[in-house]
Design a protein around this motif. Sequence first.
Motif, short mmCIF file in Angstrom:
data_model
loop_
_atom_site.label_atom_id
_atom_site.label_comp_id
_atom_site.label_asym_id
_atom_site.label_seq_id
_atom_site.Cartn_x
_atom_site.Cartn_y
_atom_site.Cartn_z
N GLU A 37 -14.31 1.71 -22.79
CA GLU A 37 -15.59 1.81 -23.51
C GLU A 37 -16.51 0.66 -23.15
OE1 GLU A 37 -17.24 2.49 -28.07
OE2 GLU A 37 -15.09 2.39 -27.66
N GLY A 38 -15.92 -0.54 -23.01
CA GLY A 38 -16.73 -1.71 -22.68
C GLY A 38 -17.40 -1.59 -21.32
N PHE A 39 -16.64 -1.16 -20.31
CA PHE A 39 -17.24 -0.98 -18.99
C PHE A 39 -18.28 0.13 -19.01
CE2 PHE A 39 -13.51 -3.28 -17.25
CZ PHE A 39 -14.20 -4.15 -16.40
N GLY A 40 -18.06 1.13 -19.85
CA GLY A 40 -19.03 2.21 -19.97
C GLY A 40 -20.37 1.72 -20.51
N GLN A 41 -20.33 0.76 -21.44
CA GLN A 41 -21.56 0.23 -22.02
C GLN A 41 -22.38 -0.55 -20.99
OE1 GLN A 41 -22.53 1.15 -24.86
NE2 GLN A 41 -20.64 2.01 -25.71
N LEU A 42 -21.72 -1.11 -19.99
CA LEU A 42 -22.43 -1.93 -19.00
C LEU A 42 -23.30 -1.11 -18.05
CD1 LEU A 42 -19.59 -4.43 -18.02
CD2 LEU A 42 -21.53 -4.86 -19.51
N ALA A 90 -7.79 -18.22 -19.24
CA ALA A 90 -6.91 -17.05 -19.16
C ALA A 90 -5.71 -17.22 -20.08
CB ALA A 90 -6.45 -16.83 -17.72
N ALA A 91 -5.11 -18.41 -20.06
CA ALA A 91 -3.96 -18.67 -20.93
C ALA A 91 -4.33 -18.52 -22.39
CB ALA A 91 -3.41 -20.08 -20.67
N ASN A 92 -5.57 -18.87 -22.71
CA ASN A 92 -6.02 -18.79 -24.10
C ASN A 92 -6.13 -17.36 -24.58
OD1 ASN A 92 -6.48 -20.84 -26.00
ND2 ASN A 92 -8.64 -20.31 -26.11
N ILE A 294 -17.37 -9.13 -20.15
CA ILE A 294 -17.87 -10.18 -19.25
C ILE A 294 -17.13 -11.50 -19.46
CG2 ILE A 294 -19.90 -11.62 -18.74
CD1 ILE A 294 -21.61 -9.14 -19.33
N THR A 295 -16.89 -11.87 -20.70
CA THR A 295 -16.35 -13.20 -20.98
C THR A 295 -14.82 -13.26 -21.03
OG1 THR A 295 -16.53 -12.80 -23.38
CG2 THR A 295 -18.40 -13.85 -22.29
N VAL A 296 -14.17 -12.12 -21.26
CA VAL A 296 -12.71 -12.12 -21.39
C VAL A 296 -12.05 -11.35 -20.26
CG1 VAL A 296 -10.74 -11.45 -22.83
CG2 VAL A 296 -12.80 -12.39 -23.89
N TRP A 297 -12.40 -10.06 -20.12
CA TRP A 297 -11.62 -9.19 -19.25
C TRP A 297 -11.90 -9.39 -17.78
CZ3 TRP A 297 -7.61 -7.20 -21.47
CH2 TRP A 297 -7.63 -6.96 -22.85
N VAL A 298 -13.16 -9.61 -17.40
CA VAL A 298 -13.46 -9.81 -15.98
C VAL A 298 -12.80 -11.09 -15.43
CG1 VAL A 298 -15.32 -10.30 -14.33
CG2 VAL A 298 -15.57 -8.43 -15.98
N PRO A 299 -12.84 -12.23 -16.15
CA PRO A 299 -12.20 -13.44 -15.62
C PRO A 299 -10.68 -13.47 -15.80
CG PRO A 299 -13.96 -13.98 -17.20
CD PRO A 299 -13.63 -12.54 -17.36
N LEU A 300 -10.11 -12.49 -16.50
CA LEU A 300 -8.71 -12.60 -16.89
C LEU A 300 -7.75 -12.55 -15.70
CD1 LEU A 300 -7.06 -13.06 -19.40
CD2 LEU A 300 -6.90 -10.59 -19.72
N VAL A 301 -7.94 -11.58 -14.81
CA VAL A 301 -7.02 -11.47 -13.66
C VAL A 301 -7.16 -12.67 -12.71
CG1 VAL A 301 -6.45 -10.13 -11.61
CG2 VAL A 301 -6.81 -8.97 -13.80
N PRO A 302 -8.38 -13.04 -12.26
CA PRO A 302 -8.47 -14.24 -11.41
C PRO A 302 -8.00 -15.50 -12.13
CG PRO A 302 -10.66 -13.45 -12.00
CD PRO A 302 -9.70 -12.38 -12.39
#
Length: 316
Positions: A37-42, A90-92, A294-302
């Motif tokens: 849903e979040g990516f859909g909103q973008l 990411a750890a957080n 943007i703030t959680v999921w996109v940076p999570l994997v890198p």
Amino acid sequence: MPRPGLHRRVPVRKVLTLVPLLLVAVVAVRHRSVLVEGFGQLRGAEWPWLLAAGGATCLTWVAAAFTRQGAVVQPLPKRRLLVTQFAAGAANHLLPTGLGASAVNLRFMTVCGVPLARSSAALALYLLAESVTRVGLLAVLLVVFPDALRLGGLLPAGLSGPLLGAAVAVLVAAVAALVLVRRLRAAVTGFLRTALGEARSVHTRPARALALWGGSLAFPVLQAAGLAAVGTALGLPVPPTHMALAYLAATVAVALVPTPGGIGSVEAALILALVAAGGPVALATAVVLAYRIITVWVPLVPGALTLGALVRFKVI
């Protein structure tokens, strides 16, 4: 009995590098509907404002690095410190709020040669400065914009009383433990003595004090600016300053909720806060979902990959 030297053949650090990615996969599966849903909103958002939100998010790691350095007298390697803040983010999000970043930074300072007692004191000073500036900024905005947020809308009716009672009970239990348990009291007294000494040393150096308090102020400002940018990108009919105030109020309200990265609790509080600021429920929900992407999921994997690399190369 195990054969001699068997433990040497177990690549412990290589195994540990995979743990962050495994945790990311578990969290992503659990919250897959939110991700979709979040990516859909973008898709329908104004991209310049989304890029501004992404830029503000990147700058939060710089602000965190300044604050971490400002909390300790000993110079830390700048590049590794900055990269560590990215990994700590990411750890957080994979461990209860604040625990992941604190563990990563505590280990980083220890590897850099800062004694454990001073590392713990620096960590406490960082948390204190961040809390003081966040709450202080919220108080200033509430004074400047007294009608921007209907605070009664942040909590369901009848919930504020039980929450206050729970907070008082925790405080009473902590005080009772300190009074009744001699060893605990001695340990806390010793830690406070070390922490106060470290704080005095930091504040005798203007550059350290400026980094500590400047970074602590910049961090929530950048986070709030990111939310305001996403809200503007999606056309939320709330002034940016009111969105920033809503963000600060929501994050202060959920600071004690022990969920990984605030996942779940932060979204709910942010939606309530934006609605209290005058935003429609559906649009406020869309803004929060896009903001968390943007703030959680996109940076999570890198971030998880970086965390694994830091463990692999013994930076932490």
